[in-house]
Design a protein around this motif. Sequence first.
Motif, short mmCIF file in Angstrom:
data_model
loop_
_atom_site.label_atom_id
_atom_site.label_comp_id
_atom_site.label_asym_id
_atom_site.label_seq_id
_atom_site.Cartn_x
_atom_site.Cartn_y
_atom_site.Cartn_z
N CYS A 71 4.48 11.55 -0.25
CA CYS A 71 4.92 12.03 -1.56
C CYS A 71 3.91 12.98 -2.21
N GLY A 72 2.64 12.84 -1.85
CA GLY A 72 1.62 13.76 -2.35
C GLY A 72 0.95 13.34 -3.64
N THR A 73 1.37 12.24 -4.25
CA THR A 73 0.80 11.80 -5.54
C THR A 73 -0.72 11.64 -5.47
N MET A 97 3.06 21.41 4.55
CA MET A 97 3.10 20.63 3.31
C MET A 97 3.06 19.12 3.57
N ALA A 98 2.39 18.72 4.62
CA ALA A 98 2.19 17.30 4.89
C ALA A 98 0.93 16.83 4.15
N VAL A 99 0.81 15.54 3.89
CA VAL A 99 -0.37 15.00 3.21
C VAL A 99 -1.36 14.53 4.28
N PRO A 155 2.56 4.89 -4.82
CA PRO A 155 3.74 4.04 -5.06
C PRO A 155 4.11 3.17 -3.87
N ALA A 156 3.64 3.55 -2.68
CA ALA A 156 3.99 2.79 -1.47
C ALA A 156 2.89 1.80 -1.08
N ARG A 157 1.80 1.78 -1.85
CA ARG A 157 0.64 0.94 -1.52
C ARG A 157 0.15 1.20 -0.09
#
Length: 140
Positions: free
Chosen positions: A88-90, A107-109, A127-129
Amino acid sequence: MHAEMLVLRFSREVVDKPIIYRLVKDYDLEFNLLKATIYPRKEGLIVMELRGHPKNFRKGIKYLRDSGVKVQRVAHEVRRNEERCYQCGTCTAICPTGALYIQRPEMAVGFDASKCSACELCCSVCPARAMEVRLNQSVI
Ligand code: SF4
Ligand code: SF4
């Protein structure tokens, strides 16, 4: 200034003594308490970061051991659980060292563990821990 993350285990014989108070007052050390499980007349456990002048730090650790407290050093590292991460990139917006970054043009993290300072900022925003803290304990 020297700082380390420590786990202190108190036997029931010393759990009621003002050991942390003495550590601060007599050895000029500061602490940041992360977890404390103390019951009167039972065994107790404290997880804390202890910091101060290296000489005082060594004396303080000796005082703890002489007082019957079992002292363990906690080294920790932060890793990414690849199965949980959904890119997600957060985390890239908060990572202060650039260990988490956007790989272009795909655009991958990306995660570069060699740049990670284990500050844990990403753990609280993911958000996914997917960013996990691993602890390694050794007796000192
Ligand atoms: S915030 Fe979590 S899920 Fe999102 S890219 Fe970072 S590690 Fe992956
Ligand atoms: S623990 Fe800190 S330095 Fe390491 S990846 Fe997370 S935010 Fe970046």
